[in-house]
Motif scaffolding. Structure first.
Motif, short mmCIF file in Angstrom:
data_model
loop_
_atom_site.label_atom_id
_atom_site.label_comp_id
_atom_site.label_asym_id
_atom_site.label_seq_id
_atom_site.Cartn_x
_atom_site.Cartn_y
_atom_site.Cartn_z
N UNK A 153 0.82 -1.19 0.00
CA UNK A 153 0.00 0.00 0.00
C UNK A 153 0.86 1.25 0.00
N UNK A 154 2.02 1.20 0.63
CA UNK A 154 2.90 2.36 0.69
C UNK A 154 3.36 2.83 -0.68
N UNK A 155 3.71 1.89 -1.55
CA UNK A 155 4.17 2.25 -2.89
C UNK A 155 3.02 2.82 -3.70
N UNK A 156 1.84 2.25 -3.57
CA UNK A 156 0.67 2.77 -4.30
C UNK A 156 0.37 4.20 -3.86
N UNK A 157 0.45 4.46 -2.57
CA UNK A 157 0.21 5.81 -2.06
C UNK A 157 1.26 6.78 -2.63
N UNK A 158 2.52 6.35 -2.70
CA UNK A 158 3.56 7.21 -3.27
C UNK A 158 3.28 7.51 -4.73
N UNK A 159 2.75 6.56 -5.48
CA UNK A 159 2.43 6.79 -6.88
C UNK A 159 1.27 7.77 -7.04
N UNK A 215 6.94 11.62 -14.33
CA UNK A 215 7.96 12.34 -13.56
C UNK A 215 7.58 12.36 -12.09
N UNK A 216 6.33 12.65 -11.82
CA UNK A 216 5.87 12.69 -10.43
C UNK A 216 5.93 11.35 -9.75
N UNK A 217 5.54 10.29 -10.46
CA UNK A 217 5.55 8.96 -9.86
C UNK A 217 6.97 8.48 -9.59
N UNK A 218 7.86 8.64 -10.55
CA UNK A 218 9.25 8.24 -10.33
C UNK A 218 9.88 9.11 -9.25
N UNK A 219 9.59 10.41 -9.29
CA UNK A 219 10.08 11.31 -8.26
C UNK A 219 9.55 10.95 -6.88
N UNK A 244 8.70 7.94 -5.91
CA UNK A 244 9.41 6.74 -5.46
C UNK A 244 10.80 7.10 -4.95
N UNK A 245 11.51 7.96 -5.68
CA UNK A 245 12.84 8.39 -5.25
C UNK A 245 12.75 9.13 -3.92
N UNK A 246 11.92 10.16 -3.88
CA UNK A 246 11.80 10.96 -2.66
C UNK A 246 11.22 10.18 -1.50
N UNK A 247 10.26 9.31 -1.79
CA UNK A 247 9.64 8.52 -0.74
C UNK A 247 10.59 7.53 -0.11
N UNK A 248 11.41 6.91 -0.94
CA UNK A 248 12.37 5.95 -0.41
C UNK A 248 13.48 6.65 0.38
N UNK A 249 13.91 7.80 -0.12
CA UNK A 249 14.96 8.54 0.57
C UNK A 249 14.46 9.13 1.89
N UNK A 250 13.23 9.60 1.89
CA UNK A 250 12.68 10.27 3.06
C UNK A 250 11.74 9.38 3.88
N UNK A 251 11.93 8.08 3.80
CA UNK A 251 11.07 7.12 4.51
C UNK A 251 11.05 7.40 6.02
N UNK A 252 12.17 7.77 6.58
CA UNK A 252 12.24 8.05 8.01
C UNK A 252 11.38 9.25 8.38
N UNK A 253 11.43 10.30 7.55
CA UNK A 253 10.60 11.48 7.81
C UNK A 253 9.11 11.14 7.72
N UNK A 254 8.76 10.26 6.81
CA UNK A 254 7.37 9.85 6.68
C UNK A 254 6.88 9.20 7.96
N UNK A 255 7.71 8.40 8.58
CA UNK A 255 7.33 7.74 9.83
C UNK A 255 7.18 8.75 10.96
N UNK A 256 7.99 9.80 10.94
CA UNK A 256 7.99 10.78 12.02
C UNK A 256 6.91 11.84 11.81
N UNK A 257 6.78 12.36 10.60
CA UNK A 257 5.92 13.51 10.35
C UNK A 257 4.57 13.16 9.73
N UNK A 258 4.42 11.99 9.19
CA UNK A 258 3.15 11.60 8.59
C UNK A 258 3.07 11.90 7.11
N UNK A 259 1.85 12.09 6.62
CA UNK A 259 1.59 12.25 5.19
C UNK A 259 2.27 13.50 4.61
#
Length: 79
Positions: free
Chosen positions: A1-7, A33-37, A39-54
């Motif tokens: 579900x996380x990858x689908x949300x990122x897309x 561009x947005x979807x690939x971006x 994925x890139x940004x989401x994977x790099x900032x995974x820790x921030x997602x856990x801390x700050x939310x959506x």
């Protein structure tokens, strides 16, 4: 579900990123561009997602999209 949300967020991020970078692209390119971006940004900032939310997911998606657009312009010579 996380990858689908990122897309899904990536489609919006691609729109925002192409407008910020003043790139004229068709709808499909903008979404890709947005979807690939996202994925890139989401994977790099995974820790921030856990801390700050959506909110961090959207920020990461936009940053990833901006990076991808910059790389695309750099390697293709487009402006």
């Amino acid at each position: 579900m996380g990858v689908i949300w990122l897309l899904i967020v990536g489609a919006a991020a691609g729109f925002i990123a192409t407008r910020l970078m003043r790139v004229e692209a068709d709808i499909v390119t903008t979404i890709v561009i947005g979807m690939v971006g996202a994925l890139i940004g989401g994977l790099v900032l995974r820790t921030l997602l856990a801390v700050m939310g959506i909110g961090a997911g959207l920020v990461g998606a936009i940053l990833g999209s901006l990076l991808l657009i910059w790389l695309w312009q750099f390697y293709t010579g487009r402006k």
